[in-house]
Design an enzyme around this catalytic site. Structure first.
Site, PDB file in Angstrom:
ATOM      1  N   ASN A   1      35.708 -62.514 -13.394  1.00 29.17           N
ATOM      2  CA  ASN A   1      36.022 -63.341 -14.453  1.00 29.17           C
ATOM      3  C   ASN A   1      36.966 -64.246 -14.056  1.00 29.17           C
ATOM      4  OD1 ASN A   1      38.704 -62.165 -15.172  1.00 29.17           O
ATOM      5  ND2 ASN A   1      37.432 -60.379 -15.450  1.00 29.17           N
TER       6      ASN A   1
ATOM      7  N   LYS B   1      23.296 -56.372   2.202  1.00 29.26           N
ATOM      8  CA  LYS B   1      22.680 -57.557   1.404  1.00 29.26           C
ATOM      9  C   LYS B   1      21.270 -57.411   0.861  1.00 29.26           C
ATOM     10  CE  LYS B   1      22.835 -62.581   2.021  1.00 29.26           C
ATOM     11  NZ  LYS B   1      22.259 -63.459   2.808  1.00 29.26           N
TER      12      LYS B   1
ATOM     13  N   PHE C   1      46.444 -56.375 -24.153  1.00 29.75           N
ATOM     14  CA  PHE C   1      46.134 -57.982 -24.341  1.00 29.75           C
ATOM     15  C   PHE C   1      44.747 -57.892 -24.846  1.00 29.75           C
ATOM     16  CE2 PHE C   1      49.062 -61.003 -22.394  1.00 29.75           C
ATOM     17  CZ  PHE C   1      50.048 -60.253 -22.190  1.00 29.75           C
TER      18      PHE C   1
ATOM     19  N   LYS D   1      42.691 -48.370 -29.620  1.00 33.03           N
ATOM     20  CA  LYS D   1      43.318 -48.152 -28.247  1.00 33.03           C
ATOM     21  C   LYS D   1      44.866 -47.541 -28.163  1.00 33.03           C
ATOM     22  CE  LYS D   1      40.072 -51.446 -26.425  1.00 33.03           C
ATOM     23  NZ  LYS D   1      39.918 -52.232 -24.929  1.00 33.03           N
TER      24      LYS D   1
HETATM   25  O1  PMT Z   1      45.302 -63.809 -15.588  1.00 33.34           O
HETATM   26  P1  PMT Z   1      45.491 -65.040 -16.224  1.00 33.34           P
HETATM   27  O2  PMT Z   1      44.638 -66.440 -15.764  1.00 33.34           O
HETATM   28  O3  PMT Z   1      46.915 -65.581 -16.296  1.00 33.34           O
HETATM   29  O4  PMT Z   1      45.015 -64.961 -17.752  1.00 33.34           O
HETATM   30  C1  PMT Z   1      45.698 -64.164 -18.503  1.00 33.34           C
HETATM   31  C2  PMT Z   1      44.536 -63.564 -19.425  1.00 33.34           C
HETATM   32  C3  PMT Z   1      43.773 -64.288 -20.340  1.00 33.34           C
HETATM   33  C4  PMT Z   1      43.596 -62.320 -18.552  1.00 33.34           C
HETATM   34  C5  PMT Z   1      45.637 -62.404 -20.303  1.00 33.34           C
HETATM   35  O5  PMT Z   1      46.456 -62.998 -21.126  1.00 33.34           O
HETATM   36  C6  PMT Z   1      44.640 -61.416 -21.105  1.00 33.34           C
HETATM   37  O6  PMT Z   1      44.439 -61.692 -22.252  1.00 33.34           O
HETATM   38  N1  PMT Z   1      44.102 -60.177 -20.613  1.00 33.34           N
HETATM   39  C7  PMT Z   1      43.200 -59.316 -21.249  1.00 33.34           C
HETATM   40  C8  PMT Z   1      41.739 -59.686 -21.015  1.00 33.34           C
HETATM   41  C9  PMT Z   1      40.817 -58.719 -21.631  1.00 33.34           C
HETATM   42  O7  PMT Z   1      40.217 -58.169 -20.855  1.00 33.34           O
HETATM   43  O8  PMT Z   1      40.841 -58.755 -22.777  1.00 33.34           O
HETATM   44  P2  PMT Z   1      39.688 -57.804 -23.846  1.00 33.34           P
HETATM   45  O9  PMT Z   1      40.066 -58.228 -25.192  1.00 33.34           O
HETATM   46  O10 PMT Z   1      38.575 -57.905 -23.021  1.00 33.34           O
HETATM   47  O11 PMT Z   1      40.272 -56.349 -23.631  1.00 33.34           O
HETATM   48  C10 PMT Z   1      41.147 -55.814 -24.339  1.00 33.34           C
HETATM   49  C11 PMT Z   1      42.334 -55.054 -23.733  1.00 33.34           C
HETATM   50  O12 PMT Z   1      41.644 -53.789 -23.158  1.00 33.34           O
HETATM   51  C12 PMT Z   1      42.935 -55.507 -22.479  1.00 33.34           C
HETATM   52  O13 PMT Z   1      44.369 -55.140 -22.172  1.00 33.34           O
HETATM   53  C13 PMT Z   1      42.171 -54.998 -21.213  1.00 33.34           C
HETATM   54  O14 PMT Z   1      43.131 -54.802 -20.012  1.00 33.34           O
HETATM   55  C14 PMT Z   1      41.940 -53.775 -21.976  1.00 33.34           C
HETATM   56  N2  PMT Z   1      40.679 -53.042 -21.178  1.00 33.34           N
HETATM   57  C15 PMT Z   1      39.518 -53.727 -21.227  1.00 33.34           C
HETATM   58  C16 PMT Z   1      38.273 -53.497 -20.745  1.00 33.34           C
HETATM   59  C17 PMT Z   1      38.479 -51.920 -20.121  1.00 33.34           C
HETATM   60  N3  PMT Z   1      37.384 -51.503 -19.465  1.00 33.34           N
HETATM   61  N4  PMT Z   1      39.403 -51.619 -19.599  1.00 33.34           N
HETATM   62  C18 PMT Z   1      40.569 -52.022 -20.286  1.00 33.34           C
HETATM   63  O15 PMT Z   1      41.859 -51.380 -20.069  1.00 33.34           O
END
Ligand code: PMT
Length: 404
Positions: free
Chosen positions: A208, A287, A327, A345
């Site tokens: 991503n 591959k 986040f 969570k």
């Molecule tokens: O890295 P940059 O370019 O500076 O950009 C910053 C950012 C946009 C990546 C950051 O600000 C951000 O929003 N990070 C979280 C991205 C994300 O995965 O969001 P989500 O809404 O899909 O997930 C929610 C939370 O669960 C997040 O804290 C994520 O880390 C966590 N998660 C998600 C999926 C997973 N399988 N395991 C997790 O721990």
């Protein structure tokens, strides 16, 4: 603010009169305030007013060198612990962004290495003009802190955004920048950053747009606030900050292992990484060859790391439950989705960013964030450098950890 020197730059807008209140507030909090006024500012309020309030001569002319032993704009730029520009007109913001130095204020701004706080004030159409928007974004990405203008009746007769923030708010922003750096001393903090890589074969993968900048800003500021920081870092082209323990990972599964093995030891875990929700069911060892007109790759769910931390906390009520900051990267309905993730969570705080907004989310040097706790919105952080967003997140987290 005792013992701190603040250079207060006042530029030529009607809100210059409010700078008198700001100056007086900073002085009453113990700061040594050195005021610089542009020609325009001196038309709205007299330098004598600011001289009386600051108890120091006011600088208005870059060539008015009163003390032959120093070059005044360099001397003030060096002496400053902080520079505030309030009000900041579109003109001074433009000069800062372009690196123009043609008067006492702009030369001092170019010469200083101190943090800079800018409080803009202007007509709503000027504030929304693409040139001003670009300049603000450029300055924010260089680390300039903005105290955003308020919305209301403007002196020009318009109603909208552009009114100088209240002097109290600007003074608070200055105070928080000057605040002592030991906010997180003694804490072990785990920060995740970057985008996970889910491999299809040795040369192809799904990932991503995360650059790692948000997580790096959190790691760097946590270290500056005195914490012992482990940065678990997935794909990024950025250089991680110094002074932190960097653990490189590739996939969500790797990140899961590295994070969960620190449960019971970490005091705080921050999940700023963008973790892939799915990975290819099959990872080919060699591959893949072209075969057929279409290709279907089947994906399976990845473990949710933040969810696993939440479940661990629930299963260890007496254990060393880390304070968790999640986040939420959203493109709408920020509050609804963020609060749902926070509750599911079991986060202590969740930082929601609307990644569809210019200047927010993936890859940018700036962000716009709303911080939620179980009881709801705690604070909306306006467009600011990721570093400043990170500092604010730590300040909010530290306050809540102290209360807990
Ligand atoms: O890295 P940059 O370019 O500076 O950009 C910053 C950012 C946009 C990546 C950051 O600000 C951000 O929003 N990070 C979280 C991205 C994300 O995965 O969001 P989500 O809404 O899909 O997930 C929610 C939370 O669960 C997040 O804290 C994520 O880390 C966590 N998660 C998600 C999926 C997973 N399988 N395991 C997790 O721990």
């Amino acid at each position: 603010m005792t013992g701190k020197t603040i250079v207060l730059g006042i530029s030529g807008g009607i809100a210059a009169y409010k700078a008198a209140t700001l100056c007086s507030r900073l002085v009453s909090w113990g700061a040594q305030v050195r005021v610089i006024m542009t020609d325009g500012a001196a038309r709205f309020v007299t330098p004598l007013t600011l001289q009386t309030l600051s108890r120091h001569p006011v600088a208005t002319d870059v060539f008015d060198e009163r003390d032959p032993s120093v070059v005044q704009h360099i001397d003030w730029a060096d002496a400053a612990d902080l520079v505030i520009v309030a009000p900041a007109t579109a003109n001074v913001i433009g000069k800062m962004a372009a690196g123009i130095a043609d008067d006492m204020l702009s030369t001092t701004l170019l010469a200083t290495t101190a943090p800079i706080v800018v409080a803009p004030a202007m007509n709503v159409h000027m504030w929304e003009h693409p040139a001003v928007v670009d300049n603000v974004l450029k300055l924010a990405s260089r680390g300039v802190r903005f105290v955003e203008p308020g919305t209301g009746q403007l002196a020009c007769g318009y109603v909208g955004k552009g009114r100088l923030a209240e002097p109290e708010e600007i003074a608070e922003a200055a105070a928080s920048l000057l605040a002592g750096p030991r906010l997180l001393a003694g804490l072990k903090i785990v920060v995740t950053a970057g985008g996970t890589v889910e491999r299809i074969d040795p040369v192809r993968y799904v990932t991503n747009d995360s650059s790692g900048k948000m997580g790096f800003a959190l790691a760097e500021t946590a270290r500056e606030y005195g914490a012992e920081v482990t940065l678990i870092c997935a794909r990024t082209d950025e250089r991680p900050p110094g002074g932190v323990n960097v653990v490189r990972v590739e996939s969500a599964a790797d990140m899961f292992d590295e994070v969960t093995k620190r449960l019971g030891d970490a005091d705080v875990i921050v999940k700023a990484a963008a973790v892939a929700d799915y990975r290819p069911l099959v990872r080919h060892d060699t591959k893949m060859k072209k075969d057929g007109e279409t290709l279907t790759v089947e994906f399976v769910r990845n473990p949710d790391i933040l969810q696993a931390i939440g479940d661990w906390k629930a299963a260890h009520p007496d254990g060393k439950a880390p304070f968790t900051i999640g986040f939420a990267a959203e493109t709408g309905d920020l509050e609804k989705y963020a609060m749902d993730k926070l509750k599911r969570k079991k986060c202590d705080l969740i930082v929601a960013n609307d990644v569809s907004l210019p200047g927010a989310g993936f890859g940018t040097d700036t962000n716009i964030a709303s911080v939620y706790a179980p009881e709801g919105l705690v604070e909306s952080i306006p467009l600011s450098a990721k570093r400043w967003v990170a500092e604010r997140i730590w300040q909010l987290a530290a306050e809540r950890m102290k209360q807990a």
